[in-house]
Design a protein around this motif. Structure first.
Motif, PDB file in Angstrom:
ATOM      1  N   PRO A   1       0.829  -1.221   0.000  1.00  0.00           N
ATOM      2  CA  PRO A   1       0.000   0.000   0.000  1.00  0.00           C
ATOM      3  C   PRO A   1       0.854   1.257   0.000  1.00  0.00           C
ATOM      4  O   PRO A   1       0.744   2.101   0.875  1.00  0.00           O
ATOM      5  CB  PRO A   1      -0.797  -0.139   1.294  1.00  0.00           C
ATOM      6  CG  PRO A   1       0.109  -0.893   2.195  1.00  0.00           C
ATOM      7  CD  PRO A   1       0.860  -1.854   1.302  1.00  0.00           C
ATOM      8  N   GLN A   2       1.740   1.377  -0.980  1.00  0.00           N
ATOM      9  CA  GLN A   2       2.640   2.525  -1.075  1.00  0.00           C
ATOM     10  C   GLN A   2       2.482   3.183  -2.436  1.00  0.00           C
ATOM     11  O   GLN A   2       2.453   2.494  -3.456  1.00  0.00           O
ATOM     12  CB  GLN A   2       4.097   2.098  -0.897  1.00  0.00           C
ATOM     13  CG  GLN A   2       4.374   1.521   0.473  1.00  0.00           C
ATOM     14  CD  GLN A   2       5.754   0.887   0.548  1.00  0.00           C
ATOM     15  OE1 GLN A   2       6.368   0.621  -0.479  1.00  0.00           O
ATOM     16  NE2 GLN A   2       6.209   0.628   1.755  1.00  0.00           N
ATOM     17  N   GLU A   3       2.400   4.504  -2.425  1.00  0.00           N
ATOM     18  CA  GLU A   3       2.347   5.303  -3.657  1.00  0.00           C
ATOM     19  C   GLU A   3       1.195   4.892  -4.579  1.00  0.00           C
ATOM     20  O   GLU A   3       1.302   5.001  -5.799  1.00  0.00           O
ATOM     21  CB  GLU A   3       3.677   5.227  -4.392  1.00  0.00           C
ATOM     22  CG  GLU A   3       4.846   5.715  -3.570  1.00  0.00           C
ATOM     23  CD  GLU A   3       6.189   5.424  -4.220  1.00  0.00           C
ATOM     24  OE1 GLU A   3       6.216   4.906  -5.343  1.00  0.00           O
ATOM     25  OE2 GLU A   3       7.204   5.726  -3.576  1.00  0.00           O
ATOM     26  N   GLY A   4       0.116   4.377  -4.030  1.00  0.00           N
ATOM     27  CA  GLY A   4      -1.056   4.027  -4.822  1.00  0.00           C
ATOM     28  C   GLY A   4      -0.931   2.751  -5.632  1.00  0.00           C
ATOM     29  O   GLY A   4      -1.782   2.466  -6.469  1.00  0.00           O
TER      30      GLY A   4
ATOM     31  N   ASN B   1      -3.879   0.400  -4.934  1.00  0.00           N
ATOM     32  CA  ASN B   1      -5.112   0.934  -5.521  1.00  0.00           C
ATOM     33  C   ASN B   1      -5.158   0.686  -7.027  1.00  0.00           C
ATOM     34  O   ASN B   1      -6.205   0.315  -7.567  1.00  0.00           O
ATOM     35  CB  ASN B   1      -5.231   2.434  -5.244  1.00  0.00           C
ATOM     36  CG  ASN B   1      -5.478   2.733  -3.784  1.00  0.00           C
ATOM     37  OD1 ASN B   1      -5.936   1.892  -3.034  1.00  0.00           O
ATOM     38  ND2 ASN B   1      -5.163   3.941  -3.381  1.00  0.00           N
TER      39      ASN B   1
ATOM     40  N   LYS C   1     -13.247   7.415  -2.670  1.00  0.00           N
ATOM     41  CA  LYS C   1     -12.932   7.663  -1.264  1.00  0.00           C
ATOM     42  C   LYS C   1     -12.122   6.504  -0.723  1.00  0.00           C
ATOM     43  O   LYS C   1     -12.330   5.361  -1.107  1.00  0.00           O
ATOM     44  CB  LYS C   1     -14.251   7.793  -0.487  1.00  0.00           C
ATOM     45  CG  LYS C   1     -14.119   8.240   0.927  1.00  0.00           C
ATOM     46  CD  LYS C   1     -15.497   8.427   1.538  1.00  0.00           C
ATOM     47  CE  LYS C   1     -15.381   8.885   2.968  1.00  0.00           C
ATOM     48  NZ  LYS C   1     -16.694   9.026   3.592  1.00  0.00           N
TER      49      LYS C   1
ATOM     50  N   HIS D   1      -8.418   6.545  -0.281  1.00  0.00           N
ATOM     51  CA  HIS D   1      -7.114   6.386  -0.924  1.00  0.00           C
ATOM     52  C   HIS D   1      -6.098   5.723   0.005  1.00  0.00           C
ATOM     53  O   HIS D   1      -5.240   4.977  -0.448  1.00  0.00           O
ATOM     54  CB  HIS D   1      -6.589   7.733  -1.401  1.00  0.00           C
ATOM     55  CG  HIS D   1      -7.339   8.295  -2.555  1.00  0.00           C
ATOM     56  ND1 HIS D   1      -8.706   8.402  -2.601  1.00  0.00           N
ATOM     57  CD2 HIS D   1      -6.913   8.777  -3.732  1.00  0.00           C
ATOM     58  CE1 HIS D   1      -9.081   8.924  -3.733  1.00  0.00           C
ATOM     59  NE2 HIS D   1      -8.004   9.171  -4.461  1.00  0.00           N
ATOM     60  N   THR D   2      -6.174   6.004   1.305  1.00  0.00           N
ATOM     61  CA  THR D   2      -5.213   5.435   2.250  1.00  0.00           C
ATOM     62  C   THR D   2      -5.880   4.497   3.252  1.00  0.00           C
ATOM     63  O   THR D   2      -5.240   4.072   4.202  1.00  0.00           O
ATOM     64  CB  THR D   2      -4.484   6.556   3.017  1.00  0.00           C
ATOM     65  OG1 THR D   2      -5.453   7.335   3.721  1.00  0.00           O
ATOM     66  CG2 THR D   2      -3.695   7.435   2.070  1.00  0.00           C
ATOM     67  N   SER D   3      -7.128   4.156   3.019  1.00  0.00           N
ATOM     68  CA  SER D   3      -7.874   3.287   3.927  1.00  0.00           C
ATOM     69  C   SER D   3      -8.018   1.898   3.324  1.00  0.00           C
ATOM     70  O   SER D   3      -7.888   1.715   2.120  1.00  0.00           O
ATOM     71  CB  SER D   3      -9.258   3.899   4.172  1.00  0.00           C
ATOM     72  OG  SER D   3     -10.060   3.027   4.910  1.00  0.00           O
ATOM     73  N   LYS D   4      -8.322   0.915   4.166  1.00  0.00           N
ATOM     74  CA  LYS D   4      -8.570  -0.431   3.650  1.00  0.00           C
ATOM     75  C   LYS D   4      -9.979  -0.571   3.098  1.00  0.00           C
ATOM     76  O   LYS D   4     -10.260  -1.479   2.332  1.00  0.00           O
ATOM     77  CB  LYS D   4      -8.329  -1.471   4.743  1.00  0.00           C
ATOM     78  CG  LYS D   4      -6.866  -1.658   5.044  1.00  0.00           C
ATOM     79  CD  LYS D   4      -6.637  -2.837   5.942  1.00  0.00           C
ATOM     80  CE  LYS D   4      -5.142  -3.037   6.150  1.00  0.00           C
ATOM     81  NZ  LYS D   4      -4.857  -4.251   6.892  1.00  0.00           N
TER      82      LYS D   4
ATOM     83  N   LYS E   1     -12.637   1.137   0.731  1.00  0.00           N
ATOM     84  CA  LYS E   1     -12.611   2.111  -0.363  1.00  0.00           C
ATOM     85  C   LYS E   1     -13.967   2.141  -1.064  1.00  0.00           C
ATOM     86  O   LYS E   1     -14.676   1.146  -1.092  1.00  0.00           O
ATOM     87  CB  LYS E   1     -11.528   1.731  -1.376  1.00  0.00           C
ATOM     88  CG  LYS E   1     -10.156   1.621  -0.730  1.00  0.00           C
ATOM     89  CD  LYS E   1      -9.130   1.077  -1.691  1.00  0.00           C
ATOM     90  CE  LYS E   1      -7.798   0.912  -1.041  1.00  0.00           C
ATOM     91  NZ  LYS E   1      -7.199   2.125  -0.515  1.00  0.00           N
TER      92      LYS E   1
END
Length: 73
Positions: free
Chosen positions: A32-35, A38, A60, A62-65, A67
């Motif tokens: 989960p680094q730099e998108g 995602n 919504k 972007h940094t949560s588990k 989405k």
């Protein structure tokens, strides 16, 4: 259509699991680094749903588990 995705980054194997009509669990090998995670979730969802990646947009989380994705069918 709005989809809720429960992300599982850094998994040993990748999968897309449908929990309810609008809730999915997606496991990806990417960290989960730099998108990166995602981006991989979008690829797996597009393949699973049979639609182009351009039809899926992260709204919504972007940094949560957990989405929220907008999916245009």
């Amino acid at each position: 259509m709005i989809l809720e995705v429960r992300a599982k980054p850094k998994a040993k194997r990748e999968y897309v699991k449908k929990i309810t009509e609008s809730v999915y669990e997606v496991a990806v090998k990417e960290p989960p680094q730099e998108g990166k995670a995602n981006e991989r979730i979008v690829v797996l969802l597009s393949y699973h749903l049979g639609i182009p990646k351009s039809c899926i947009k992260l709204l919504k989380g972007h940094t949560s588990k957990i989405k929220l994705f907008q999916v245009d069918l």
